[in-house]
Design a protein around this motif. Structure first.
Motif, short mmCIF file in Angstrom:
data_model
loop_
_atom_site.label_atom_id
_atom_site.label_comp_id
_atom_site.label_asym_id
_atom_site.label_seq_id
_atom_site.Cartn_x
_atom_site.Cartn_y
_atom_site.Cartn_z
N VAL A 246 0.86 -1.19 0.00
CA VAL A 246 0.00 0.00 0.00
C VAL A 246 0.89 1.23 0.00
N GLY A 247 0.51 2.24 -0.76
CA GLY A 247 1.26 3.50 -0.77
C GLY A 247 0.49 4.55 -1.54
N ARG A 248 1.04 5.75 -1.57
CA ARG A 248 0.40 6.86 -2.28
C ARG A 248 1.20 7.20 -3.52
N VAL A 249 0.51 7.34 -4.64
CA VAL A 249 1.18 7.73 -5.89
C VAL A 249 1.52 9.21 -5.76
N GLU A 250 2.80 9.51 -5.51
CA GLU A 250 3.21 10.91 -5.30
C GLU A 250 3.32 11.65 -6.64
N THR A 251 3.89 10.99 -7.65
CA THR A 251 3.94 11.58 -9.00
C THR A 251 3.70 10.46 -10.00
N GLY A 252 3.33 10.86 -11.23
CA GLY A 252 3.12 9.88 -12.29
C GLY A 252 1.87 9.06 -12.06
#
Length: 443
Positions: A246-252
């Motif tokens: 699980v994580g957050r798409v920071e860019t792209g």
């Protein structure tokens, strides 16, 4: 609907979980069958007030202690936005978990209690520490929920609400928030007052209910299209579908079928499926908090919190050997010299990091170098420092990837400084390691 991610933060016992769970319930964020089971369990165990909160606090220890230990993610929708909310731990022992999670959010919901406990949390510095963590990790928008307005010691008092507003506004300005009008909402997490509709109990309150305040924070401006950066927050192995993180798409963006490199390990995995807010999607866009299934392409034991997923061939993320940073010393009891080695919290990673060389003291007014190679720096100083991580970590220049280029410096459980990365000297990317090949020790 466009998405906004929230970090619900605050000192321990402020009622964060109860309030967030109640707003999720009112806006249909919980599956009805699971919620009915949870209600029944809370009632049977003599804790009916936890009928909503236990949907987020699922660990046995959390339910016994009545506090959040592991961050949990909830989703709900208003008429205008789809919200992904992160319930964070407030207990000082779990601040490490809280700091990592704040890096995922667009908006901070600072929760403070109207009960006498408020003064204790302000005096101990814990309430301010939480606000500082949000500001350091780049959350520009903040709103405040004043909870427990229904408590017998408060009885929906307007004067109590106004007193708390003054104190909180003062420390929000101190830590760096420049919002002209930070919205404050008087709420009751247990009864749901002012969460979705205005309550007659606080007829003196002229503002909007909590969900409309959250709507007013959007839409969020996302950075222009850049290569993927997706810091890992949680990893688990599922016996049916393999490795999930699980994580957050920071860019792209990230899509089904693409290959991603996990730095600083060198492992490459293939995205088999994606979920957002519990539903399967084909793409995760900038700002989305996603659950990514990698199948058997990478083992869960080879991934950990703080790694960064990026494209293997388009400006991949890499292990930082050293980096040059501008650091503001906020609160250090003595002086800092070359060789000082606290921890830094950057995106979802926390690693020991040495102040290898104090390069220059900076004049706060002009922003220019005032003194080259100072012997020491103290609280209030701004300094350019060459820093050397003492464990593997990916950082980026703030100008290129802001969310991977700002950090908090932590020592003895406190944030003592904050900084931004100016330039990075990166190590070469390790030779690609697939599953089933030879295993090597990390150097």
């Amino acid at each position: 609907l466009p998405g906004i991610s929230l970090a619900v933060v605050g000192p321990p016992g402020s009622g964060k979980t109860t309030a967030l769970a109640h707003i999720c319930h009112l806006l249909g964020g919980f599956p009805e069958e699971q919620h009915a089971e949870c209600r029944s369990l809370a009632k049977d165990l003599g804790a009916p007030a936890d009928e909503h909160g236990w949907m987020l606090d699922r660990l046995r220890e959390e339910r016994l202690r009545g506090c959040t230990i592991e961050a949990s993610i909830a989703a709900f929708k208003s008429g205008e936005f789809s919200f992904t909310a992160i319930d964070t731990p407030g207990d000082p022992g779990f601040v490490k978990n809280m700091v990592s999670v704040t890096s995922l959010a667009d908006v901070a919901v600072l929760v403070v209690p109207a009960t006498p406990n408020f003064e204790a949390e302000v005096e101990s510095g814990r309430a301010r520490e939480v606000a500082l963590a949000c500001f350091t990790m780049g959350i520009k928008n903040v709103c405040v929920w004043v909870t427990k307005m229904d408590d017998i010691s408060v009885q929906h008092s307007q004067s109590r609400f106004e007193d708390i507003k003054k104190v909180v506004n003062a420390f929000l300005k101190e830590v760096g928030y420049k919002q002209k009008e930070v919205p404050f909402v008087p709420i009751s997490g247990i009864f749901g007052d002012n969460l979705v509709v205005k309550s007659s109990e606080t007829s003196w309150y002229a503002g909007k209910p909590a969900v409309e305040v959250l709507d007013s924070m959007g839409p969020i401006n996302r950075p222009a299209e850049k290569p993927l950066r997706l810091p890992v927050l949680k990893v688990r192995e599922d016996e049916d579908v393999g490795t999930i993180f699980v994580g957050r798409v920071e860019t792209g963006s990230v899509r089904n079928g693409v290959k991603v490199l996990f730095s600083p390990s060198g492992y490459i995995g293939e995205v088999r499926s994606l979920r957002k807010d519990g539903k399967e999607v084909s793409e995760g866009k900038t700002g989305d908090i996603v659950s990514v299934c990698l199948g058997d392409t990478v083992s869960a034991e080879n991934l950990r919190r703080g790694m960064v997923a990026s494209p293997p061939t388009n400006d991949p993320a890499a292990d930082a050997e050293t980096f040059l940073a501008q650091v503001i010393v906020l609160d250090h009891p003595g002086s800092i010299r070359n060789g000082y080695c606290p921890a830094i919290a950057v995106h979802t990673a926390q690693v020991p990091c040495e102040f290898e060389e104090l390069v220059a003291l900076i004049d706060r007014k002009t922003g220019k170098d005032a003194q080259a190679k100072p012997e020491k720096v103290k609280t209030g100083d701004v300094v350019t420092v060459r820093m050397r991580p003492r464990a593997h970590v990916c950082v980026e220049a703030f100008a290129t990837y802001p969310s991977l280029g700002r950090f908090a410096v932590r020592d003895h459980g406190r944030t003592i400084a904050v900084g931004v990365v100016k330039e990075v000297t990166k190590r070469p990317i390790p030779k690609v390691r697939g599953q089933g090949g030879n295993e090597y020790f990390d150097s």
